[in-house]
Write an enzyme that holds these catalytic residues in place. Structure first.
Site, PDB file in Angstrom:
ATOM      1  N   GLY A  12       0.776  -1.238   0.000  1.00  0.00           N
ATOM      2  CA  GLY A  12       0.000   0.000   0.000  1.00  0.00           C
ATOM      3  C   GLY A  12       0.804   1.283   0.000  1.00  0.00           C
ATOM      4  O   GLY A  12       0.311   2.321   0.451  1.00  0.00           O
ATOM      5  N   ASN A  14       1.552   3.007  -2.614  1.00  0.00           N
ATOM      6  CA  ASN A  14       0.870   3.936  -3.527  1.00  0.00           C
ATOM      7  C   ASN A  14      -0.373   4.535  -2.875  1.00  0.00           C
ATOM      8  O   ASN A  14      -0.669   5.715  -3.055  1.00  0.00           O
ATOM      9  CB  ASN A  14       0.522   3.237  -4.845  1.00  0.00           C
ATOM     10  CG  ASN A  14       1.712   3.181  -5.777  1.00  0.00           C
ATOM     11  OD1 ASN A  14       2.101   4.192  -6.357  1.00  0.00           O
ATOM     12  ND2 ASN A  14       2.313   2.007  -5.898  1.00  0.00           N
ATOM     13  N   ARG A  66     -15.410 -17.630  -9.150  1.00  0.00           N
ATOM     14  CA  ARG A  66     -14.900 -16.318  -9.567  1.00  0.00           C
ATOM     15  C   ARG A  66     -16.026 -15.313  -9.784  1.00  0.00           C
ATOM     16  O   ARG A  66     -15.907 -14.146  -9.424  1.00  0.00           O
ATOM     17  CB  ARG A  66     -14.103 -16.508 -10.866  1.00  0.00           C
ATOM     18  CG  ARG A  66     -13.220 -15.345 -11.220  1.00  0.00           C
ATOM     19  CD  ARG A  66     -12.035 -15.277 -10.292  1.00  0.00           C
ATOM     20  NE  ARG A  66     -11.243 -14.083 -10.498  1.00  0.00           N
ATOM     21  CZ  ARG A  66     -10.232 -13.726  -9.698  1.00  0.00           C
ATOM     22  NH1 ARG A  66      -9.892 -14.476  -8.663  1.00  0.00           N
ATOM     23  NH2 ARG A  66      -9.560 -12.635  -9.931  1.00  0.00           N
ATOM     24  N   MET A  91      -3.823  -6.787  -7.377  1.00  0.00           N
ATOM     25  CA  MET A  91      -3.372  -7.921  -8.183  1.00  0.00           C
ATOM     26  C   MET A  91      -4.535  -8.790  -8.669  1.00  0.00           C
ATOM     27  O   MET A  91      -4.425 -10.008  -8.781  1.00  0.00           O
ATOM     28  CB  MET A  91      -2.363  -8.762  -7.383  1.00  0.00           C
ATOM     29  CG  MET A  91      -1.160  -7.976  -6.902  1.00  0.00           C
ATOM     30  SD  MET A  91      -0.289  -7.134  -8.258  1.00  0.00           S
ATOM     31  CE  MET A  91       0.836  -6.087  -7.338  1.00  0.00           C
ATOM     32  N   ASN A 108      -5.205   2.614 -13.239  1.00  0.00           N
ATOM     33  CA  ASN A 108      -4.273   1.629 -12.693  1.00  0.00           C
ATOM     34  C   ASN A 108      -2.858   2.184 -12.783  1.00  0.00           C
ATOM     35  O   ASN A 108      -2.537   2.908 -13.717  1.00  0.00           O
ATOM     36  CB  ASN A 108      -4.364   0.334 -13.530  1.00  0.00           C
ATOM     37  CG  ASN A 108      -3.398  -0.731 -13.060  1.00  0.00           C
ATOM     38  OD1 ASN A 108      -3.351  -1.052 -11.862  1.00  0.00           O
ATOM     39  ND2 ASN A 108      -2.627  -1.291 -13.972  1.00  0.00           N
ATOM     40  N   HIS A 110       1.021   0.966 -13.210  1.00  0.00           N
ATOM     41  CA  HIS A 110       1.820  -0.202 -13.598  1.00  0.00           C
ATOM     42  C   HIS A 110       3.303   0.181 -13.562  1.00  0.00           C
ATOM     43  O   HIS A 110       3.677   1.245 -14.065  1.00  0.00           O
ATOM     44  CB  HIS A 110       1.426  -0.676 -14.995  1.00  0.00           C
ATOM     45  CG  HIS A 110       2.142  -1.924 -15.378  1.00  0.00           C
ATOM     46  ND1 HIS A 110       1.780  -3.173 -14.894  1.00  0.00           N
ATOM     47  CD2 HIS A 110       3.238  -2.128 -16.150  1.00  0.00           C
ATOM     48  CE1 HIS A 110       2.620  -4.075 -15.364  1.00  0.00           C
ATOM     49  NE2 HIS A 110       3.504  -3.469 -16.117  1.00  0.00           N
ATOM     50  N   ASP A 151      -3.697  -4.215 -18.983  1.00  0.00           N
ATOM     51  CA  ASP A 151      -2.764  -3.086 -19.157  1.00  0.00           C
ATOM     52  C   ASP A 151      -2.844  -2.474 -20.562  1.00  0.00           C
ATOM     53  O   ASP A 151      -1.838  -1.983 -21.095  1.00  0.00           O
ATOM     54  CB  ASP A 151      -1.308  -3.519 -18.869  1.00  0.00           C
ATOM     55  CG  ASP A 151      -1.124  -4.078 -17.469  1.00  0.00           C
ATOM     56  OD1 ASP A 151      -1.821  -3.625 -16.544  1.00  0.00           O
ATOM     57  OD2 ASP A 151      -0.283  -4.983 -17.290  1.00  0.00           O
ATOM     58  N   ALA A 180       8.895   7.542  -9.650  1.00  0.00           N
ATOM     59  CA  ALA A 180       7.802   7.598 -10.633  1.00  0.00           C
ATOM     60  C   ALA A 180       6.418   7.354 -10.018  1.00  0.00           C
ATOM     61  O   ALA A 180       5.558   8.233 -10.051  1.00  0.00           O
ATOM     62  CB  ALA A 180       8.069   6.598 -11.758  1.00  0.00           C
ATOM     63  N   GLU A 181       6.212   6.189  -9.430  1.00  0.00           N
ATOM     64  CA  GLU A 181       4.843   5.820  -9.031  1.00  0.00           C
ATOM     65  C   GLU A 181       4.221   6.795  -8.022  1.00  0.00           C
ATOM     66  O   GLU A 181       3.091   7.246  -8.200  1.00  0.00           O
ATOM     67  CB  GLU A 181       4.827   4.409  -8.436  1.00  0.00           C
ATOM     68  CG  GLU A 181       5.252   3.353  -9.427  1.00  0.00           C
ATOM     69  CD  GLU A 181       5.027   1.949  -8.893  1.00  0.00           C
ATOM     70  OE1 GLU A 181       3.972   1.670  -8.324  1.00  0.00           O
ATOM     71  OE2 GLU A 181       5.949   1.125  -9.043  1.00  0.00           O
TER      72      GLU A 181
HETATM   73  C1  GAR Z   1       3.496  -1.234  -7.318  1.00  0.00           C
HETATM   74  O1  GAR Z   1       4.802  -1.251  -7.807  1.00  0.00           O
HETATM   75  C2  GAR Z   1       2.504  -1.226  -8.464  1.00  0.00           C
HETATM   76  O2  GAR Z   1       2.920  -0.465  -9.557  1.00  0.00           O
HETATM   77  C3  GAR Z   1       2.466  -2.679  -8.817  1.00  0.00           C
HETATM   78  O3  GAR Z   1       2.478  -3.339  -7.575  1.00  0.00           O
HETATM   79  C4  GAR Z   1       3.178  -2.544  -6.611  1.00  0.00           C
HETATM   80  C5  GAR Z   1       2.288  -2.342  -5.396  1.00  0.00           C
HETATM   81  O4  GAR Z   1       2.962  -1.675  -4.373  1.00  0.00           O
HETATM   82  N1  GAR Z   1       1.319  -3.003  -9.606  1.00  0.00           N
HETATM   83  C6  GAR Z   1       1.323  -3.925 -10.567  1.00  0.00           C
HETATM   84  O5  GAR Z   1       2.274  -4.630 -10.809  1.00  0.00           O
HETATM   85  C7  GAR Z   1       0.008  -4.045 -11.345  1.00  0.00           C
HETATM   86  N2  GAR Z   1       0.196  -4.828 -12.517  1.00  0.00           N
HETATM   87  P1  GAR Z   1       2.203  -0.960  -3.166  1.00  0.00           P
HETATM   88  O6  GAR Z   1       1.201  -1.961  -2.610  1.00  0.00           O
HETATM   89  O7  GAR Z   1       3.305  -0.651  -2.179  1.00  0.00           O
HETATM   90  O8  GAR Z   1       1.528   0.267  -3.695  1.00  0.00           O
END
Ligand code: GAR
Length: 208
Positions: A12, A14, A66, A91, A108, A110, A151, A180-181
């Site tokens: 978490g 992000n 599902r 995920m 999203n 990525h 994606d 970046a993120e």
């Molecule tokens: C992040 O790096 C995000 O970009 C990636 O998972 C991580 C989650 O980190 N997402 C993907 O790979 C989606 N395909 P976080 O839980 O610390 O935010």
């Protein structure tokens, strides 16, 4: 106010960047109304709690199949009446019905420069392992709208990050997050809240 539901699966960081962006005033006119995790052990749920945000777990393990899980997830999202759904390290592929009902209202993050190292099987650390295995010199992160593909939705914003000699998947992941993120995601949400992002014919334009 832009009502945002954030979907998470793990650490978490992000989510934290969005919470901090709102607290510091970098993200305006935005409220996180609910955090949803598919994983009961996600530390992201603890982060939500600490920020006083409602956290809910909808785990596929609690459903027979599902489609029942996807229906419960959609129900949980809709109860919070969001304007925007943010997949922040979620995920789980967004259910088709959710994508249909929230067209151009799901984003999203990525951890690569799409279309490199994305699609089925590319998530989390695996993305950085693949980037290092290919020997790319530049990687980064992408924020995009979610469509029914993996994606493949309209790209909103990307930021490049240099790969360094001696990088491991872990060091690269950390730098992509920091550089970046955690910058891109709050920035995009702020622009969406300000009504500055438009999607036309699968292309995003950002109003100045
Ligand atoms: C992040 O790096 C995000 O970009 C990636 O998972 C991580 C989650 O980190 N997402 C993907 O790979 C989606 N395909 P976080 O839980 O610390 O935010």
């Amino acid at each position: 106010m832009l009502r945002v539901v954030v979907c998470v699966s793990g650490g978490g960081t992000n989510l934290q960047a969005i919470i901090d962006g709102i607290a510091q005033g970098a993200v305006c006119q935005t409220e996180i109304v609910r955090v949803i995790s598919n994983n009961p052990g996600a530390y992201a749920l603890e982060r939500a709690k600490q920020a006083g945000i409602e956290g809910v777990c909808v785990s596929p393990k609690d459903y027979e199949n599902r489609s029942l899980f996807e229906a419960a997830l959609l129900q949980c999202v809709k109860e919070a009446a969001p304007d925007l759904i943010v997949l922040a390290g979620f995920m789980v592929k967004a259910p088709d019905e959710m994508v249909r009902q929230f067209e151009n209202r799901i984003i999203n993050i990525h951890p690569s420069l799409i279309p490199a190292f994305c699609g089925t099987g590319y998530y989390g650390l695996r993305v950085h392992e693949a980037a290092l295995a290919r020997g790319v010199k530049i990687t980064g992160a992408t924020v995009h709208f979610v469509n029914d593909g993996m994606d493949t939705g309209p790209i909103i914003m990307q930021k490049a990050v240099k790969v360094r000699d001696g990088d491991t998947p872990e060091t690269l992941q950390k730098r992509v997050m920091e550089e970046a993120e955690w910058v891109l995601l709050p920035w995009c949400i702020n622009l969406i809240a300000a009504g500055q992002i438009r999607v036309e014919n699968g292309r995003v334009t950002i109003a100045e």
